[in-house]
Design a protein around this motif. Structure first.
Motif, PDB file in Angstrom:
ATOM      1  N   ARG A  81       0.813  -1.212   0.000  1.00 42.42           N
ATOM      2  CA  ARG A  81       0.000   0.000   0.000  1.00 42.42           C
ATOM      3  C   ARG A  81       0.856   1.276   0.000  1.00 42.42           C
ATOM      4  NH1 ARG A  81      -2.957   3.375   3.444  1.00 42.42           N
ATOM      5  NH2 ARG A  81      -4.913   3.981   2.483  1.00 42.42           N
ATOM      6  N   MET A  82       1.880   1.277   0.837  1.00 48.10           N
ATOM      7  CA  MET A  82       2.689   2.492   0.927  1.00 48.10           C
ATOM      8  C   MET A  82       3.835   2.513  -0.085  1.00 48.10           C
ATOM      9  SD  MET A  82       3.623   4.292   4.437  1.00 48.10           S
ATOM     10  CE  MET A  82       3.636   2.949   5.567  1.00 48.10           C
ATOM     11  N   GLU A  83       4.548   1.397  -0.144  1.00 49.60           N
ATOM     12  CA  GLU A  83       5.741   1.339  -0.999  1.00 49.60           C
ATOM     13  C   GLU A  83       5.396   1.272  -2.483  1.00 49.60           C
ATOM     14  OE1 GLU A  83       5.083  -0.527   1.649  1.00 49.60           O
ATOM     15  OE2 GLU A  83       6.866  -1.247   2.664  1.00 49.60           O
ATOM     16  N   VAL A  85       3.028   2.811  -4.191  1.00 48.83           N
ATOM     17  CA  VAL A  85       2.312   3.940  -4.800  1.00 48.83           C
ATOM     18  C   VAL A  85       3.012   4.437  -6.065  1.00 48.83           C
ATOM     19  CG1 VAL A  85       1.696   6.367  -4.433  1.00 48.83           C
ATOM     20  CG2 VAL A  85       1.138   4.689  -2.711  1.00 48.83           C
ATOM     21  N   PHE A  86       4.329   4.574  -6.018  1.00 47.69           N
ATOM     22  CA  PHE A  86       5.062   5.094  -7.185  1.00 47.69           C
ATOM     23  C   PHE A  86       4.926   4.150  -8.376  1.00 47.69           C
ATOM     24  CE2 PHE A  86       7.874   6.944  -3.694  1.00 47.69           C
ATOM     25  CZ  PHE A  86       7.201   8.151  -3.711  1.00 47.69           C
ATOM     26  N   ALA A  88       2.325   2.127  -8.868  1.00 48.75           N
ATOM     27  CA  ALA A  88       0.933   2.161  -9.327  1.00 48.75           C
ATOM     28  C   ALA A  88       0.642   3.399 -10.170  1.00 48.75           C
ATOM     29  CB  ALA A  88      -0.004   2.105  -8.134  1.00 48.75           C
ATOM     30  N   VAL A  89       1.196   4.551  -9.784  1.00 46.99           N
ATOM     31  CA  VAL A  89       0.885   5.775 -10.537  1.00 46.99           C
ATOM     32  C   VAL A  89       1.823   5.981 -11.731  1.00 46.99           C
ATOM     33  CG1 VAL A  89      -0.177   6.982  -8.580  1.00 46.99           C
ATOM     34  CG2 VAL A  89       2.239   7.337  -9.051  1.00 46.99           C
ATOM     35  N   SER A  90       2.746   5.063 -11.908  1.00 49.97           N
ATOM     36  CA  SER A  90       3.649   5.180 -13.059  1.00 49.97           C
ATOM     37  C   SER A  90       2.846   5.011 -14.361  1.00 49.97           C
ATOM     38  CB  SER A  90       4.732   4.108 -12.903  1.00 49.97           C
ATOM     39  OG  SER A  90       5.195   3.704 -14.127  1.00 49.97           O
ATOM     40  N   PRO A  91       3.026   5.929 -15.304  1.00 49.77           N
ATOM     41  CA  PRO A  91       2.139   5.933 -16.481  1.00 49.77           C
ATOM     42  C   PRO A  91       2.443   4.876 -17.539  1.00 49.77           C
ATOM     43  CG  PRO A  91       3.410   7.970 -16.356  1.00 49.77           C
ATOM     44  CD  PRO A  91       3.944   7.052 -15.322  1.00 49.77           C
ATOM     45  N   ILE A 276      -2.379  -7.474 -10.831  1.00 50.40           N
ATOM     46  CA  ILE A 276      -1.828  -6.104 -10.872  1.00 50.40           C
ATOM     47  C   ILE A 276      -2.950  -5.122 -11.216  1.00 50.40           C
ATOM     48  CG2 ILE A 276      -0.187  -4.549 -12.034  1.00 50.40           C
ATOM     49  CD1 ILE A 276       1.618  -6.974 -12.525  1.00 50.40           C
ATOM     50  N   ARG A 277      -3.806  -5.558 -12.139  1.00 48.13           N
ATOM     51  CA  ARG A 277      -4.893  -4.680 -12.582  1.00 48.13           C
ATOM     52  C   ARG A 277      -5.894  -4.406 -11.460  1.00 48.13           C
ATOM     53  NH1 ARG A 277      -8.060  -5.350 -18.277  1.00 48.13           N
ATOM     54  NH2 ARG A 277      -9.938  -4.416 -17.503  1.00 48.13           N
ATOM     55  N   ARG A 278      -6.159  -5.406 -10.630  1.00 46.11           N
ATOM     56  CA  ARG A 278      -7.175  -5.273  -9.584  1.00 46.11           C
ATOM     57  C   ARG A 278      -6.606  -4.705  -8.277  1.00 46.11           C
ATOM     58  NH1 ARG A 278     -12.140  -5.105 -11.010  1.00 46.11           N
ATOM     59  NH2 ARG A 278     -12.776  -5.768  -8.945  1.00 46.11           N
ATOM     60  N   LEU A 279      -5.281  -4.590  -8.205  1.00 44.02           N
ATOM     61  CA  LEU A 279      -4.660  -4.141  -6.953  1.00 44.02           C
ATOM     62  C   LEU A 279      -5.152  -2.762  -6.541  1.00 44.02           C
ATOM     63  CD1 LEU A 279      -0.861  -5.053  -6.977  1.00 44.02           C
ATOM     64  CD2 LEU A 279      -2.483  -5.496  -5.154  1.00 44.02           C
ATOM     65  N   GLN A 280      -5.422  -2.606  -5.255  1.00 42.51           N
ATOM     66  CA  GLN A 280      -5.787  -1.292  -4.725  1.00 42.51           C
ATOM     67  C   GLN A 280      -4.751  -0.909  -3.672  1.00 42.51           C
ATOM     68  OE1 GLN A 280      -9.837  -0.003  -4.410  1.00 42.51           O
ATOM     69  NE2 GLN A 280     -10.512  -2.099  -4.638  1.00 42.51           N
ATOM     70  N   TYR A 281      -4.466   0.359  -3.603  1.00 42.88           N
ATOM     71  CA  TYR A 281      -3.387   0.815  -2.702  1.00 42.88           C
ATOM     72  C   TYR A 281      -3.925   1.735  -1.593  1.00 42.88           C
ATOM     73  CZ  TYR A 281      -0.278  -0.988  -6.277  1.00 42.88           C
ATOM     74  OH  TYR A 281       0.384  -1.799  -7.177  1.00 42.88           O
TER      75      TYR A 281
ATOM     76  N   ARG B  51      -6.622   9.341  -3.246  1.00 43.95           N
ATOM     77  CA  ARG B  51      -6.259   8.013  -3.791  1.00 43.95           C
ATOM     78  C   ARG B  51      -7.269   7.567  -4.846  1.00 43.95           C
ATOM     79  NH1 ARG B  51      -2.387   4.678  -1.196  1.00 43.95           N
ATOM     80  NH2 ARG B  51      -1.231   5.887   0.305  1.00 43.95           N
ATOM     81  N   LEU B  56      -5.667   4.892  -7.326  1.00 40.86           N
ATOM     82  CA  LEU B  56      -5.105   3.883  -6.415  1.00 40.86           C
ATOM     83  C   LEU B  56      -6.203   3.088  -5.721  1.00 40.86           C
ATOM     84  CD1 LEU B  56      -2.298   6.059  -4.798  1.00 40.86           C
ATOM     85  CD2 LEU B  56      -1.973   4.196  -6.406  1.00 40.86           C
ATOM     86  N   ARG B  58     -10.502   2.042  -5.956  1.00 40.94           N
ATOM     87  CA  ARG B  58     -11.617   1.957  -6.895  1.00 40.94           C
ATOM     88  C   ARG B  58     -12.929   2.257  -6.155  1.00 40.94           C
ATOM     89  NH1 ARG B  58     -10.944  -2.962  -7.937  1.00 40.94           N
ATOM     90  NH2 ARG B  58      -9.093  -2.608  -9.162  1.00 40.94           N
ATOM     91  N   ARG B  74      -6.648   3.350 -14.426  1.00 42.46           N
ATOM     92  CA  ARG B  74      -5.195   3.621 -14.408  1.00 42.46           C
ATOM     93  C   ARG B  74      -4.640   3.657 -15.831  1.00 42.46           C
ATOM     94  NH1 ARG B  74      -3.321  -0.533 -10.062  1.00 42.46           N
ATOM     95  NH2 ARG B  74      -4.876  -0.114  -8.512  1.00 42.46           N
ATOM     96  N   PRO B  76      -2.692   4.866 -18.881  1.00 39.33           N
ATOM     97  CA  PRO B  76      -1.431   5.630 -18.960  1.00 39.33           C
ATOM     98  C   PRO B  76      -1.606   7.044 -19.504  1.00 39.33           C
ATOM     99  CG  PRO B  76      -1.312   3.609 -20.273  1.00 39.33           C
ATOM    100  CD  PRO B  76      -2.638   3.603 -19.620  1.00 39.33           C
ATOM    101  N   LEU B  79      -2.510   8.845 -16.430  1.00 45.48           N
ATOM    102  CA  LEU B  79      -1.431   8.840 -15.429  1.00 45.48           C
ATOM    103  C   LEU B  79      -0.251   9.718 -15.823  1.00 45.48           C
ATOM    104  CD1 LEU B  79      -1.425   5.070 -14.371  1.00 45.48           C
ATOM    105  CD2 LEU B  79      -2.198   6.993 -13.006  1.00 45.48           C
ATOM    106  N   ILE B  90       7.641   5.390   1.348  1.00 44.65           N
ATOM    107  CA  ILE B  90       8.923   4.729   1.592  1.00 44.65           C
ATOM    108  C   ILE B  90       9.840   5.111   0.443  1.00 44.65           C
ATOM    109  CG2 ILE B  90      10.094   2.510   1.995  1.00 44.65           C
ATOM    110  CD1 ILE B  90       7.917   3.046   4.105  1.00 44.65           C
ATOM    111  N   TYR B 107       6.931  10.663 -18.308  1.00 41.84           N
ATOM    112  CA  TYR B 107       6.188  11.940 -18.213  1.00 41.84           C
ATOM    113  C   TYR B 107       6.730  12.911 -19.252  1.00 41.84           C
ATOM    114  CZ  TYR B 107       4.463  10.177 -13.732  1.00 41.84           C
ATOM    115  OH  TYR B 107       3.863   9.428 -12.761  1.00 41.84           O
TER     116      TYR B 107
END
Lengths: 281, 281
Positions: A81-83, A85-86, A88-91, A276-281, B51, B56, B58, B74, B76, B79, B90, B107
């Motif tokens: 969830r925390m680690e 994020v980068f 997940a938001v990567s385009p 990966i597609r269904r993952l929520q953070y 989020r 992040l 849904r 999500r 691209p 994003l 982290i 980006y």
């Protein structure tokens, strides 16, 4: 631009991940080489010559173990969830992220470590020690035939049966051996399962994965034992079963296993994609 | 995306963590060229909302779209024009400069010179390893990177947390410098004094949804922030001080007053329904 897949974006995603992970890849490769060097040193102390096949089996085992563990140290944070994020938001799209994971875990890292390990082995054969390595392992590293022949050579029993039975065993071996699964396919299947479980579990990944494998192994063992009991029961109740029919059963079983081994990595990678597609953070 | 469509559109959004309902029927839109201040008590869902906007999380039902694209996909294309700075993150074990280099690849609007300049402004050493910087330095490095990406949507969760007083001043300055006509910046905070004079419009959330989403101009037209020797019975909120009572009153005569975010926030929480009606007009 296509939202699902774009070749330029794919290239950039792999490049980006390699930039972030190259130090981990190099460290892991160094660990593999150090382990192999340590085994070589132990063999030198032992003084016994080591056969080419034994070295190939050792090298393949080290590479398989590290290759299967690779997702845990290369992609340990991506679903957290925390680690994560980068990540997940990567385009890049889920497909591109999944392909990038496949390329790094199953192609670049194994290829690099295999080539370096085999090169190290070749270098070690040049060492001027009495009990040093000799011969190349390049030819038998991932050859299923070499392994099967070696296993048959180590068989602790001898056949006292009549010529017909020996002939049957030889015939079974000659028929089933070419159908046996190449070790590389087995490694690919195990690794894809590890990749999926790595993305499935957020914490205690290795522990939960080993527990899952243990569970599957126990279920598999129970099924095998039950099947074997049923098979021998049917043999006892019907002693005139034709050897050809047994042979045919073995061939069918080998073909089914080969098919399953080829399909499972695809299934596991597809499940990783959806995870990966269904993952929520 | 259509020309007059808001950058972020949320419609009838419903979100819950298992049995804990966070949003029910939340609708709002965020327009380009503004710096939104997202205010609310702890646990009302400020971080959750950010989020959801960044894809992040849904939503259970309803819709959240960014630049005309559903955020939970999500995509691209969405994003690459959005960046989210989490409150706690982290930091990866790589130098800040390499983090910026690898993460900026996807980006198109990234400006490396701007990143270096912002790092200098914040007095962050970009050659240091990200995870070895102090919490405050890490946050400043990430803010520098996020601003240099030049994305059209920038979401910041408690950006002033962990920053020292001079850094908070610098933060206000750089954010206002980086605000452009086509960019929407959303800053979630419960430290309203840190970002006073920067955020406009103001969005206040509570456990039942949104209390208000209004510009500072609109707020000052409808509310009067004043100090008086006596307490008005009409006061939405008041606080006694040495000079009398500091009060938030209905602005019937359209008198000028400076919006005090802390007073506004307290008044809004005390008069939720009144404020909802007042600002829905």
């Amino acid at each position: 631009m296509n939202a699902t897949f774009n070749i330029r974006r794919q290239g950039l995603t792999i490049y980006k991940e390699l930039q972030e992970k190259y130090s981990i890849i190099l460290t892991s490769t160094c660990i593999i080489l150090m382990i192999y060097l340590a085994i070589w040193a132990l063999n030198l102390i032992d003084g016994e010559p080591v056969s080419t096949v034994a070295r190939a089996v050792t090298a393949a085992t080290i590479l398989s173990i590290i290759g299967c563990l690779a997702p845990f140290f290369l992609y340990k944070n991506e679903n957290r969830r925390m680690e994560g994020v980068f990540y997940a938001v990567s385009p890049s799209s889920t497909l591109e992220k999944c392909i990038s994971m496949l390329v790094i875990c199953s192609v670049i890292f194994p290829l690099l470590s295999t080539v370096l390990l085999m090169s190290l082995d070749s270098l070690l054969t040049l060492m001027p020690f009495e009990a040093s390595y000799s011969g190349s392992i390049w030819g038998c590293m991932f050859s299923s035939k070499v392994y099967m022949d070696t296993i048959m050579g180590f068989m602790p029993f001898s056949f006292n049966a009549d010529a017909m039975h020996i002939d049957l065993v030889n015939k079974m071996y000659d028929t089933v051996n070419p159908l046996s699964i190449p070790p590389i396919v087995g490694i690919a299947m195990t690794q894809s399962a590890f990749v999926l479980l790595n993305m499935l579990f957020r914490r205690h990944k290795i522990g939960y994965t080993l527990l899952t494998f243990l569970g599957i192994w126990v279920i598999g063992a129970v099924i095998s034992v039950i099947s074997a009991i049923c098979f021998f029961d049917s043999l006892q109740s019907n002693p005139d079963i034709a050897p050809e029919r047994m042979l045919q059963c073995m061939i069918t079983l080998s073909r089914a296993l080969s098919l399953i081994y080829c399909i499972l990595p695809i299934v596991f990678w597809a499940l990783t994609y959806f995870r990966i597609r269904r993952l929520q953070y | 995306m259509e020309k007059n469509e808001p950058t972020v559109r949320i419609e009838n959004l419903r979100f819950s963590y298992r049995k804990h309902l966070v949003f029910e029927n939340l609708s709002m839109s965020l327009e380009a060229g503004r710096i939104y201040g997202l205010l609310g008590e702890n646990g009302v869902g400020k971080t959750t909302l950010l989020r959801i906007i960044s894809g992040l999380l849904r939503p259970k039902s309803g819709d959240c779209s960014v630049l005309g694209i559903r955020s939970s996909s999500r995509n691209p294309e969405m994003l690459k024009d959005l960046y989210f700075i989490p409150e706690i993150f982290i930091a990866p074990p790589i130098p800040v400069r390499r983090f910026a280099q690898s993460n900026s690849l996807l980006y198109p609007g990234y400006d490396n010179a701007m990143f270096e300049r912002l790092c200098r402004t914040f007095e962050v050493d970009a050659s240091s390893r990200f995870d070895r910087l102090s919490q405050g330095q890490q946050k400043k490095a990430l803010i520098s990177f996020a601003l240099a990406l030049n994305t059209r949507v920038l979401l910041m969760d408690e950006p002033s947390n962990g920053l020292d007083i001079p850094s908070k001043t610098t933060l206000r300055r750089v954010i206002s410098e980086c605000a452009t006509e086509d960019r929407v910046i959303v800053i979630s905070t419960h430290q309203v004094r840190d970002l006073e004079n920067l955020i406009d419009p103001i969005v206040i959330l509570d456990r039942e949804g949104m209390i208000l989403n209004a510009s500072v101009e609109d707020i000052s037209k409808k509310l009067l922030f004043t100090t008086a020797p006596t307490l008005s019975p009409e006061a939405y909120w008041s606080e006694s001080g040495l000079n009398g009572y500091y009060q938030v009153l209905p602005n019937r005569d359209e008198a000028d007053s400076r919006v005090n975010l802390e007073a506004l926030f307290n008044a809004a929480l005390k008069n939720k329904e009144t404020f909802k009606t007042l600002f829905s007009k």
